[in-house]
Design an enzyme around this catalytic site. Structure first.
Site, PDB file in Angstrom:
ATOM      1  N   LYS A   1      -7.869  -7.641  12.199  1.00 37.85           N
ATOM      2  CA  LYS A   1      -7.022  -7.322  11.039  1.00 37.85           C
ATOM      3  C   LYS A   1      -7.041  -8.484  10.048  1.00 37.85           C
ATOM      4  O   LYS A   1      -7.467  -9.589  10.388  1.00 37.85           O
ATOM      5  CB  LYS A   1      -5.596  -7.031  11.514  1.00 37.85           C
ATOM      6  CG  LYS A   1      -4.906  -8.216  12.201  1.00 37.85           C
ATOM      7  CD  LYS A   1      -3.579  -7.803  12.852  1.00 37.85           C
ATOM      8  CE  LYS A   1      -2.965  -8.951  13.621  1.00 37.85           C
ATOM      9  NZ  LYS A   1      -1.800  -8.522  14.424  1.00 37.85           N
TER      10      LYS A   1
ATOM     11  N   TYR B   1       0.942 -35.611  -8.142  1.00 36.02           N
ATOM     12  CA  TYR B   1       2.159 -35.084  -8.770  1.00 36.02           C
ATOM     13  C   TYR B   1       3.408 -35.684  -8.138  1.00 36.02           C
ATOM     14  O   TYR B   1       3.519 -35.774  -6.907  1.00 36.02           O
ATOM     15  CB  TYR B   1       2.215 -33.560  -8.604  1.00 36.02           C
ATOM     16  CG  TYR B   1       1.314 -32.815  -9.564  1.00 36.02           C
ATOM     17  CD1 TYR B   1       1.473 -32.940 -10.937  1.00 36.02           C
ATOM     18  CD2 TYR B   1       0.322 -31.969  -9.095  1.00 36.02           C
ATOM     19  CE1 TYR B   1       0.647 -32.245 -11.818  1.00 36.02           C
ATOM     20  CE2 TYR B   1      -0.493 -31.266  -9.961  1.00 36.02           C
ATOM     21  CZ  TYR B   1      -0.325 -31.411 -11.327  1.00 36.02           C
ATOM     22  OH  TYR B   1      -1.137 -30.723 -12.194  1.00 36.02           O
TER      23      TYR B   1
HETATM   24  C1  LIG Z   1      -2.088  -9.121  15.759  1.00 37.54           C
HETATM   25  C2  LIG Z   1      -1.881  -8.409  17.038  1.00 37.54           C
HETATM   26  C3  LIG Z   1      -2.498  -8.869  18.214  1.00 37.54           C
HETATM   27  C4  LIG Z   1      -3.266 -10.157  18.302  1.00 37.54           C
HETATM   28  O1  LIG Z   1      -2.370 -11.238  18.435  1.00 37.54           O
HETATM   29  P1  LIG Z   1      -2.905 -12.735  18.638  1.00 37.54           P
HETATM   30  O2  LIG Z   1      -1.653 -13.525  18.810  1.00 37.54           O
HETATM   31  O3  LIG Z   1      -3.604 -13.107  17.382  1.00 37.54           O
HETATM   32  O4  LIG Z   1      -3.794 -12.727  19.816  1.00 37.54           O
HETATM   33  C5  LIG Z   1      -2.345  -8.093  19.354  1.00 37.54           C
HETATM   34  N1  LIG Z   1      -1.619  -6.954  19.346  1.00 37.54           N
HETATM   35  C6  LIG Z   1      -0.984  -6.502  18.236  1.00 37.54           C
HETATM   36  C7  LIG Z   1      -0.174  -5.250  18.300  1.00 37.54           C
HETATM   37  C8  LIG Z   1      -1.088  -7.224  17.051  1.00 37.54           C
HETATM   38  O5  LIG Z   1      -0.456  -6.777  15.963  1.00 37.54           O
END
Ligand SMILES: *Cc1c(COP(=O)(O)O)cnc(C)c1O
Length: 372
Positions: free
Chosen positions: A35, A255
Site C-alpha cells: 500500500k 533559518y
Molecule cells: C499496513 C498493514 C499491515 C502491514 O503492517 P506493517 O506494520 O507495515 O508490517 C498489515 N495488515 C494490515 C491490515 C495493514 O493495514
C-alpha cells in the site's frame, strides 16, 4: 546530472526481506503489503520484483489495485480496508481482487449486489485495536451470513494488532486470545501477523501473514531483535554537498539560527529538504553520512536544503555524497530524531527525488514483457 537528491531502491534487499518473512513464520503464506506506493518505494516496480514469489499483495484501496492490474500483476491482491462504496464491487469482481469486510453494513451491500463471479473475502474482527472490524460477539454470525451469500467464495478470518511492535506488551496476547475464542467454531484460514507479529510473536503465525515495513528493511522494534536485525535496508536516500562555509564560533546556521557554532565549524549545505520528504523537525544532531563518515545535521531543515557538520570529515568537498538513510544508517535510527517512525520517512519521499533501481532481475522484467 542535475540535482542529486536520489532514492536508490535495492531489489536484492527487498527479496531477502520477503524470504526472511517466510522463514521467520515457518513458511506461512504472505500478503506482501505494498500500500501507499509500497511505502514510498514504488508499488508497481516492487510488485514486479516480488511477483515470482509473493503469495499475494496487499493495498489500501481499489485505485492502488487497479494500477497493479493495469501493469500486468497477476498475483492475488487484497484490499485491506475493503470497499468504500458499492460501485467498487463490480471492479473487485472483474479484476479478481480480494476484499476485506470490516462491518455488517458491507456484508449487506455485498448481499444486495448483482455480482456474477464469486469473490474472496477477508472478514476482519476488532480484537482490541478499535479501528476497523466486527465485534467478537457478532463475528461467528457475520461469518455464516457471508458464507451463505452466492456472491462469496472463500472467507479468510483476520484481525490486526495495535501494539505488536512492543514485544513485551500483553495486548498482543490478549488480542490473539480474543480472536481464537471467537473463531474456535469456524473452519477457515486465518491471518493475524503484521511485520511485528511475524518477527516477534510466534503465536500470531496463522495461515497468512501480512508483512509490510519489514519488506523495506526497517525493524518494527525499538530494541535489538535477532531476526529483525537481519533485515536489509531497501531504500538509500542520498544527495550531495553543494556548498561549504567556514563559520566562526558564535555564528548561526540556517533559518532562525537554531544552531549556533560553539567552535569554528566547517558547514556543508546539502541538496535535501523537507520538500524532498526529509522531515523539517529533524533535530540538531540527527545523524547523516558524508563521504562515508558519520556526522550530523545542524540547524533547521529548509525546503530544499539542509546543513551538515563537516568539521571532522576527511576529504570534505563540494560533490561529496550524503546519505540521509540507508544500509549503514537505518531509517529506524534516524526516525526518533524526527519524533517519528520509518513508515513516515519512507512514505514521505516526494516525486522530486529521483528514483534509481538496483538489482532488478531480468527474470522479472522478462516476465512482464510476456505478460504485457
Ligand atoms: C499496513 C498493514 C499491515 C502491514 O503492517 P506493517 O506494520 O507495515 O508490517 C498489515 N495488515 C494490515 C491490515 C495493514 O493495514
Amino acid at each position: 546530472m542535475g540535482r542529486a537528491a536520489t532514492a536508490t531502491i535495492n531489489f536484492d534487499a527487498l527479496r531477502h526481506n520477503y524470504r526472511l518473512a517466510k522463514q521467520a513464520s515457518g513458511n506461512r503464506k504472505a500478503v506482501a503489503i505494498i500500500k501507499a506506493d509500497a511505502y514510498g518505494h514504488g508499488a508497481v516496480i516492487v510488485a514486479k520484483a516480488l511477483s515470482a514469489e509473493a503469495d499475494a499483495f496487499g493495498v489500501a484501496c481499489i485505485e492502488e489495485a487497479i494500477e497493479l492490474r493495469q501493469e500486468g500483476i497477476k498475483n492475488p491482491i487484497l484490499l485491506l480496508e475493503g470497499f468504500f462504496t458499492k460501485d467498487e464491487l463490480e471492479t473487485i469482481s472483474n479484476l479478481n481482487l480480494w476484499t476485506a469486510i470490516h462491518s455488517l453494513e458491507q456484508i449487506n451491500i455485498l448481499a444486495n449486489s448483482a455480482l456474477k463471479k464469486h469473490i474472496n473475502v477477508w472478514l476482519k474482527m476488532d480484537t482490541g485495536m478499535h479501528r476497523l472490524g466486527i465485534e467478537p460477539e457478532l463475528y461467528e454470525l457475520a461469518f455464516h451470513k457471508l458464507k451463505a451469500l452466492r456472491q462469496v467464495n472463500e472467507v479468510v478470518l483476520m484481525s490486526h494488532f495495535s501494539s505488536a511492535d512492543d514485544i513485551l506488551c500483553v495486548d498482543t496476547k490478549k488480542q490473539i486470545h480474543v480472536f481464537e475464542r471467537a473463531t474456535k467454531n469456524i473452519n477457515a484460514p486465518k491471518s493475524l501477523a503484521n511485520s511485528a507479529g511475524t518477527l516477534g510473536h510466534e503465536s500470531s503465525h496463522k495461515d497468512w501473514q501480512r508483512p509490510g515495513i519489514m519488506l523495506y528493511g526497517a525493524t518494527p522494534f525499538a530494541t535489538p531483535h535477532p531476526i529483525a536485525d537481519q533485515l536489509q535496508s531497501v531504500m538509500t536516500l542520498s544527495s550531495e554537498v553543494i556548498a561549504i562555509h567556514h563559520l566562526k564560533k558564535g555564528d548561526g546556521v540556517g533559518y532562525s539560527k537554531t544552531y549556533i557554532c560553539d567552535q569554528n565549524t566547517k558547514v556543508g549545505t546539502v541538496a535535501m529538504g523537507y520538500a524532498d520528504g526529509y522531515p523539517r523537525h529533524a533535530k540538531n544532531g540527527t545523524p547523516v553520512i558524508v563521504n562515508g563518515q558519520r556526522t550530523k545535521i545542524l540547524g533547521r531543515v529548509s525546503m530544499d536544503m539542509l546543513a551538515v557538520d563537516l568539521t571532522h570529515i576527511q576529504g570534505a568537498a563540494v560533490g561529496n555524497t550524503v546519505v540521509l538513510w540507508g544500509p549503514d544508517l537505518p531509517a529506524s535510527e534516524v526516525a526518533p530524531y524526527c519524533d517519528t517512525i520509518p513508515y513516515t520517512l519512507f512514505t514521505g519521499v516526494t516525486r522530486r527525488v529521483h528514483k534509481e533501481y538496483k538489482n532488478i532481475l531480468n527474470r522479472d522484467v522478462n516476465a512482464f514483457r510476456k505478460a504485457g
